[in-house]
Design an enzyme around this catalytic site. Structure first.
Site, PDB file in Angstrom:
ATOM      1  N   ASP A  70       0.860  -1.186   0.000  1.00 13.25           N
ATOM      2  CA  ASP A  70       0.000   0.000   0.000  1.00 13.25           C
ATOM      3  C   ASP A  70       0.896   1.236   0.000  1.00 13.25           C
ATOM      4  O   ASP A  70       1.192   1.821   1.029  1.00 13.25           O
ATOM      5  CB  ASP A  70      -0.908  -0.016   1.233  1.00 13.25           C
ATOM      6  CG  ASP A  70      -1.956   1.084   1.206  1.00 13.25           C
ATOM      7  OD1 ASP A  70      -2.030   1.814   0.196  1.00 13.25           O
ATOM      8  OD2 ASP A  70      -2.703   1.209   2.188  1.00 13.25           O
ATOM      9  N   LYS A  71       1.328   1.641  -1.181  1.00 16.98           N
ATOM     10  CA  LYS A  71       2.328   2.698  -1.297  1.00 16.98           C
ATOM     11  C   LYS A  71       1.790   4.086  -0.949  1.00 16.98           C
ATOM     12  O   LYS A  71       2.558   4.968  -0.561  1.00 16.98           O
ATOM     13  CB  LYS A  71       2.906   2.701  -2.717  1.00 16.98           C
ATOM     14  CG  LYS A  71       3.734   1.463  -3.024  1.00 16.98           C
ATOM     15  CD  LYS A  71       4.227   1.463  -4.440  1.00 16.98           C
ATOM     16  CE  LYS A  71       5.144   0.287  -4.718  1.00 16.98           C
ATOM     17  NZ  LYS A  71       6.424   0.366  -3.997  1.00 16.98           N
ATOM     18  N   PHE A 120      10.013   3.071  -5.658  1.00 17.22           N
ATOM     19  CA  PHE A 120       9.381   4.102  -4.824  1.00 17.22           C
ATOM     20  C   PHE A 120       8.358   4.940  -5.603  1.00 17.22           C
ATOM     21  O   PHE A 120       8.304   6.167  -5.460  1.00 17.22           O
ATOM     22  CB  PHE A 120      10.415   5.039  -4.210  1.00 17.22           C
ATOM     23  CG  PHE A 120      11.317   4.422  -3.167  1.00 17.22           C
ATOM     24  CD1 PHE A 120      11.142   3.132  -2.726  1.00 17.22           C
ATOM     25  CD2 PHE A 120      12.357   5.164  -2.624  1.00 17.22           C
ATOM     26  CE1 PHE A 120      11.984   2.574  -1.768  1.00 17.22           C
ATOM     27  CE2 PHE A 120      13.205   4.632  -1.664  1.00 17.22           C
ATOM     28  CZ  PHE A 120      13.026   3.335  -1.241  1.00 17.22           C
ATOM     29  N   SER A 181      16.717   0.136  -0.166  1.00 14.44           N
ATOM     30  CA  SER A 181      16.214  -0.308  -1.466  1.00 14.44           C
ATOM     31  C   SER A 181      17.299  -0.242  -2.538  1.00 14.44           C
ATOM     32  O   SER A 181      17.993   0.765  -2.685  1.00 14.44           O
ATOM     33  CB  SER A 181      15.031   0.557  -1.903  1.00 14.44           C
ATOM     34  OG  SER A 181      14.655   0.231  -3.232  1.00 14.44           O
TER      35      SER A 181
END
Length: 204
Positions: A70-71, A120, A181
């Site tokens: 759930d960005k 992202f 990341s």
């Protein structure tokens, strides 16, 4: 039943398209007051033996949803209602960004796994804060995972994280500073102590 749906329907559709459809459907549950309360009453963890306290936060269970699903904090309440002990949203950056070019989500059916190279992609800290600031109809422990905006140079990384923290920390039960990341060039350089210490100090 799920195996049939997966093999006959889901696995035949692009994994990122399925992801967006799923989040959209869960968003509908999140904004449906009666439905989410009924689902929460049925599925949310209640056994006291599952409760965990960590970093001053009380979790109804140790089983939570990690960042990456759930960005943009679109379906927090739905995921809580479905039984997750906490929901970590993000990774969220100070500024909106599209992420990496598609394809960037790869399904490994034989291994029952996916490879995420999204980069992202999110609508930015201000947009997420607007969503998280709304009154919730079901209890949910929310973690917010923040990362560096791709176009921001390393020399301005701390300010970038601080922008996100100011927007989102007041709305979170806990905050995660993401410097791990591999999909953001140079991000892992921030793990060096001489860079990480001032960054965390600034965010705090």
């Amino acid at each position: 039943m799920y195996r049939i749906v997966f093999t006959q329907v889901l696995s035949r559709i692009d994994p990122e398209d399925i992801h967006h459809l799923t989040v959209g459907a869960l968003r509908l549950l999140s904004v449906a007051p009666v439905a989410k309360r009924l689902v929460h009453r049925r599925l949310a963890p209640r056994d006291p033996a599952l409760r965990v306290q960590a970093f001053g936060v009380h979790f109804p269970s140790p089983f939570g949803l990690a960042a990456g699903f759930d960005k943009d904090a679109r379906c927090v309440e739905a995921m809580s209602a479905l039984g997750f002990g906490h929901v970590e949203v993000g990774t969220i950056t100070a500024h909106a960004q599209p992420g990496n070019a598609r394809p960037r989500l790869f399904r490994l059916t034989g291994e029952r796994a996916i490879i995420n190279r999204m980069g992202f992609n999110n609508a930015g800290a201000a947009a997420a804060a607007k969503v998280l600031g709304r009154t919730r109809g079901v209890p949910v422990v929310v973690g917010v995972n923040i990362g560096k905006t791709k176009v921001v140079p390393e020399s301005q990384a701390a300010d970038d994280y601080v922008t996100s923290a100011k927007e989102l920390a007041p709305l979170a039960d806990y905050l995660v500073v993401n410097v791990s990341s591999p999909n953001t060039p140079g991000l892992r350089d921030l793990q060096a102590v001489e860079l990480l210490r001032p960054l965390l100090r600034a965010v705090k």
